[in-house]
Design a protein around this motif. Structure first.
Motif, PDB file in Angstrom:
ATOM      1  N   ASP A  41      35.877  16.088 -51.051  1.00  0.00           N
ATOM      2  CA  ASP A  41      37.196  16.249 -50.436  1.00  0.00           C
ATOM      3  C   ASP A  41      37.171  16.048 -48.927  1.00  0.00           C
ATOM      4  O   ASP A  41      38.175  16.265 -48.252  1.00  0.00           O
ATOM      5  CB  ASP A  41      37.795  17.620 -50.777  1.00  0.00           C
ATOM      6  CG  ASP A  41      36.943  18.802 -50.312  1.00  0.00           C
ATOM      7  OD1 ASP A  41      35.743  18.600 -50.028  1.00  0.00           O
ATOM      8  OD2 ASP A  41      37.475  19.927 -50.249  1.00  0.00           O
ATOM      9  N   HIS A  42      36.049  15.586 -48.396  1.00  0.00           N
ATOM     10  CA  HIS A  42      35.917  15.425 -46.949  1.00  0.00           C
ATOM     11  C   HIS A  42      36.835  14.344 -46.355  1.00  0.00           C
ATOM     12  O   HIS A  42      37.403  14.547 -45.275  1.00  0.00           O
ATOM     13  CB  HIS A  42      34.463  15.116 -46.580  1.00  0.00           C
ATOM     14  CG  HIS A  42      33.470  16.003 -47.255  1.00  0.00           C
ATOM     15  ND1 HIS A  42      32.968  15.743 -48.519  1.00  0.00           N
ATOM     16  CD2 HIS A  42      32.887  17.161 -46.862  1.00  0.00           C
ATOM     17  CE1 HIS A  42      32.125  16.690 -48.858  1.00  0.00           C
ATOM     18  NE2 HIS A  42      32.055  17.565 -47.879  1.00  0.00           N
ATOM     19  N   PRO A  43      36.988  13.173 -46.998  1.00  0.00           N
ATOM     20  CA  PRO A  43      37.769  12.107 -46.360  1.00  0.00           C
ATOM     21  C   PRO A  43      39.190  12.504 -45.983  1.00  0.00           C
ATOM     22  O   PRO A  43      39.703  12.063 -44.946  1.00  0.00           O
ATOM     23  CB  PRO A  43      37.766  10.993 -47.416  1.00  0.00           C
ATOM     24  CG  PRO A  43      36.485  11.197 -48.165  1.00  0.00           C
ATOM     25  CD  PRO A  43      36.339  12.690 -48.245  1.00  0.00           C
ATOM     26  N   ALA A  44      39.833  13.353 -46.776  1.00  0.00           N
ATOM     27  CA  ALA A  44      41.231  13.707 -46.500  1.00  0.00           C
ATOM     28  C   ALA A  44      41.384  14.534 -45.240  1.00  0.00           C
ATOM     29  O   ALA A  44      42.502  14.703 -44.735  1.00  0.00           O
ATOM     30  CB  ALA A  44      41.830  14.443 -47.688  1.00  0.00           C
ATOM     31  N   ARG A  45      40.280  15.062 -44.712  1.00  0.00           N
ATOM     32  CA  ARG A  45      40.321  15.783 -43.446  1.00  0.00           C
ATOM     33  C   ARG A  45      39.821  14.900 -42.308  1.00  0.00           C
ATOM     34  O   ARG A  45      39.581  15.373 -41.195  1.00  0.00           O
ATOM     35  CB  ARG A  45      39.487  17.067 -43.562  1.00  0.00           C
ATOM     36  CG  ARG A  45      39.923  18.183 -42.628  1.00  0.00           C
ATOM     37  CD  ARG A  45      39.232  19.499 -42.951  1.00  0.00           C
ATOM     38  NE  ARG A  45      37.782  19.415 -42.845  1.00  0.00           N
ATOM     39  CZ  ARG A  45      37.096  19.438 -41.706  1.00  0.00           C
ATOM     40  NH1 ARG A  45      37.731  19.526 -40.554  1.00  0.00           N
ATOM     41  NH2 ARG A  45      35.781  19.372 -41.716  1.00  0.00           N
ATOM     42  N   GLY A  46      39.674  13.607 -42.600  1.00  0.00           N
ATOM     43  CA  GLY A  46      39.183  12.673 -41.594  1.00  0.00           C
ATOM     44  C   GLY A  46      37.703  12.818 -41.323  1.00  0.00           C
ATOM     45  O   GLY A  46      37.199  12.272 -40.338  1.00  0.00           O
ATOM     46  N   ALA A  47      36.992  13.532 -42.194  1.00  0.00           N
ATOM     47  CA  ALA A  47      35.552  13.759 -42.027  1.00  0.00           C
ATOM     48  C   ALA A  47      34.806  12.759 -42.902  1.00  0.00           C
ATOM     49  O   ALA A  47      34.483  13.033 -44.054  1.00  0.00           O
ATOM     50  CB  ALA A  47      35.186  15.189 -42.409  1.00  0.00           C
ATOM     51  N   GLY A  90      25.520  12.526 -41.522  1.00  0.00           N
ATOM     52  CA  GLY A  90      24.475  12.354 -40.525  1.00  0.00           C
ATOM     53  C   GLY A  90      24.983  11.494 -39.382  1.00  0.00           C
ATOM     54  O   GLY A  90      26.046  11.747 -38.822  1.00  0.00           O
ATOM     55  N   ASP A  91      24.225  10.439 -39.048  1.00  0.00           N
ATOM     56  CA  ASP A  91      24.656   9.567 -37.943  1.00  0.00           C
ATOM     57  C   ASP A  91      25.451   8.359 -38.435  1.00  0.00           C
ATOM     58  O   ASP A  91      25.753   7.460 -37.672  1.00  0.00           O
ATOM     59  CB  ASP A  91      23.443   9.108 -37.117  1.00  0.00           C
ATOM     60  CG  ASP A  91      22.434   8.310 -37.925  1.00  0.00           C
ATOM     61  OD1 ASP A  91      22.696   8.058 -39.127  1.00  0.00           O
ATOM     62  OD2 ASP A  91      21.381   7.946 -37.363  1.00  0.00           O
ATOM     63  N   ARG A  92      25.803   8.350 -39.718  1.00  0.00           N
ATOM     64  CA  ARG A  92      26.633   7.278 -40.289  1.00  0.00           C
ATOM     65  C   ARG A  92      28.091   7.727 -40.253  1.00  0.00           C
ATOM     66  O   ARG A  92      28.560   8.433 -41.133  1.00  0.00           O
ATOM     67  CB  ARG A  92      26.184   6.975 -41.719  1.00  0.00           C
ATOM     68  CG  ARG A  92      24.782   6.383 -41.816  1.00  0.00           C
ATOM     69  CD  ARG A  92      24.248   6.429 -43.239  1.00  0.00           C
ATOM     70  NE  ARG A  92      23.834   7.786 -43.616  1.00  0.00           N
ATOM     71  CZ  ARG A  92      23.472   8.143 -44.851  1.00  0.00           C
ATOM     72  NH1 ARG A  92      23.494   7.259 -45.822  1.00  0.00           N
ATOM     73  NH2 ARG A  92      23.096   9.390 -45.100  1.00  0.00           N
ATOM     74  N   LYS A  93      28.817   7.296 -39.230  1.00  0.00           N
ATOM     75  CA  LYS A  93      30.137   7.845 -38.960  1.00  0.00           C
ATOM     76  C   LYS A  93      31.176   7.504 -40.024  1.00  0.00           C
ATOM     77  O   LYS A  93      32.152   8.238 -40.208  1.00  0.00           O
ATOM     78  CB  LYS A  93      30.628   7.368 -37.590  1.00  0.00           C
ATOM     79  CG  LYS A  93      29.832   7.935 -36.422  1.00  0.00           C
ATOM     80  CD  LYS A  93      30.415   7.491 -35.099  1.00  0.00           C
ATOM     81  CE  LYS A  93      29.645   8.104 -33.934  1.00  0.00           C
ATOM     82  NZ  LYS A  93      30.207   7.688 -32.618  1.00  0.00           N
ATOM     83  N   MET A  94      31.004   6.389 -40.707  1.00  0.00           N
ATOM     84  CA  MET A  94      31.989   5.952 -41.694  1.00  0.00           C
ATOM     85  C   MET A  94      31.378   5.836 -43.090  1.00  0.00           C
ATOM     86  O   MET A  94      31.818   5.032 -43.905  1.00  0.00           O
ATOM     87  CB  MET A  94      32.606   4.618 -41.259  1.00  0.00           C
ATOM     88  CG  MET A  94      33.478   4.725 -40.029  1.00  0.00           C
ATOM     89  SD  MET A  94      34.989   5.654 -40.386  1.00  0.00           S
ATOM     90  CE  MET A  94      35.605   5.943 -38.710  1.00  0.00           C
ATOM     91  N   ALA A  95      30.399   6.659 -43.376  1.00  0.00           N
ATOM     92  CA  ALA A  95      29.683   6.542 -44.649  1.00  0.00           C
ATOM     93  C   ALA A  95      30.604   6.684 -45.854  1.00  0.00           C
ATOM     94  O   ALA A  95      30.422   6.008 -46.871  1.00  0.00           O
ATOM     95  CB  ALA A  95      28.576   7.603 -44.713  1.00  0.00           C
ATOM     96  N   MET A  96      31.621   7.556 -45.753  1.00  0.00           N
ATOM     97  CA  MET A  96      32.485   7.825 -46.901  1.00  0.00           C
ATOM     98  C   MET A  96      33.764   6.999 -46.884  1.00  0.00           C
ATOM     99  O   MET A  96      34.683   7.250 -47.660  1.00  0.00           O
ATOM    100  CB  MET A  96      32.839   9.313 -46.957  1.00  0.00           C
ATOM    101  CG  MET A  96      31.645  10.227 -47.073  1.00  0.00           C
ATOM    102  SD  MET A  96      32.092  11.978 -47.323  1.00  0.00           S
ATOM    103  CE  MET A  96      32.539  11.975 -49.072  1.00  0.00           C
ATOM    104  N   ALA A  97      33.827   5.986 -46.019  1.00  0.00           N
ATOM    105  CA  ALA A  97      35.073   5.244 -45.844  1.00  0.00           C
ATOM    106  C   ALA A  97      35.313   4.194 -46.922  1.00  0.00           C
ATOM    107  O   ALA A  97      36.446   3.749 -47.095  1.00  0.00           O
ATOM    108  CB  ALA A  97      35.099   4.578 -44.464  1.00  0.00           C
TER     109      ALA A  97
END
Length: 312
Positions: free
Chosen positions: A60-66, A70-77
């Motif tokens: 559920d992290h993406p819906a909070r803009g998270a 780690g150091d991969r800022k857009m890993a879940m994008a």
């Protein structure tokens, strides 16, 4: 799975097919009612199986803009990539279910990945990562009536309390009312409490000292008019040896959360050891872990999930 993105296979040795984004979009475009129909025919199971333990994968992290790991800022994008990782994790023996927001759960319903799984709806995602209003964490996700209507099994909410931020009071009050609404429907709700504070640059940090985690558990346990359906979702303290005393604060059943544990295999191994000890405590009933299992340092989702399941 697409080469170079996710490794691991289904437990019967068959590699899961890649997610067909075009097919999902086609259904959403022409037959949006298919989501409710898939929810209605979903094969359900009890919250707990005979072993009384829970292994839930969180997304559920993406819906909070998270979106970072780690150091991969857009890993879940990349949504197709995330869905493939989730389907692989859900296919592993011992994985009980998933925690996610409506968009992801709707996709998983259409993919047929939620039969005989515990489905937990994420309720408050309004406290966007890095926002000035981050601690005024409004309920912008699943409502109790949505969870009931879709035949889902539980809800989860995030409760971060900063004694210096008035927005925390709004979250505290709305959390109490959400607990009341879930209890009225006899639906479990998993409350994830933290004592939080802003650093010099405004970033919200969660205090994982024994005193702070103890206080957060005490506050969360007393919310609402009934605690009958309340579970806790708690972090392991900075010093894992403190967990035994910390967990004496409440008789509510609890699961451990994973969090972002870093990018190296050593970080992953250290997290497993932290979880292993805390899972022996009498109120701790399982794990709810997301990024560290879905995006492990070595890319092997199946192995990461299997190792976590083994801790139970």
């Amino acid at each position: 799975m697409r080469a170079g993105r996710v490794t691991g296979t289904h437990h019967d040795g068959v590699r899961l097919p890649p997610v067909d984004v075009s097919a999902l979009v086609r259904i959403r475009t022409h037959h949006p009612e298919a989501i409710a129909e898939a929810a209605a025919r979903r094969a359900r199971r009890p919250l707990l199986n005979d072993n009384g333990r829970l292994m839930i994968v969180a997304a559920d992290h993406p819906a909070r803009g998270a979106l970072g790991v780690g150091d991969r800022k857009m890993a879940m994008a990349n949504r197709a990539d995330l869905l493939e990782r989730l389907c692989l994790a859900l296919s592993r023996p011992g994985v009980d279910g998933v925690l996610a927001t409506a968009d992801i759960l709707d996709d998983l319903l259409l993919l047929g990945a939620l039969d005989h799984k515990v489905v937990m709806g994420s309720m408050n995602r309004g406290g966007l990562q890095g926002a000035s209003f981050e601690l005024d964490d409004r309920f912008t996700g699943h409502r109790p009536e949505d969870i009931q209507r879709l035949g889902f099994d539980a809800g989860k909410l995030l409760l971060r309390i900063d004694y210096d931020d008035p927005g925390s009071l709004t979250t505290l009050e709305s959390t109490a009312r959400a607990i009341d609404d879930m209890a009225a429907r006899r639906l479990p709700v998993f409350v994830e409490p933290f004592i939080s504070r802003r650093g010099p640059e405004g970033r919200v940090n969660n205090d994982l000292s024994a005193d702070a985690v103890t206080k957060s558990i005490a506050i969360a346990s007393g919310l609402g008019g009934s605690s009958a359906y309340t579970w806790l979702k708690v972090p392991v303290t900075d010093n894992p040896d403190d967990m035994a005393q910390v967990m004496e604060t409440s008789t509510l059943p609890a699961v451990l959360l994973g969090g972002d544990i870093g990018d190296s295999p050593e970080d992953q191994d250290a997290a497993y050891e932290k979880w292993r000890g805390a899972l022996q405590l009498p109120t701790v009933r399982g794990l709810v872990v997301g990024r560290s299992l879905l995006y492990p340092a070595d890319g092997d989702v199946a192995a990461a999930v299997d190792t976590a399941v083994g801790l139970l």
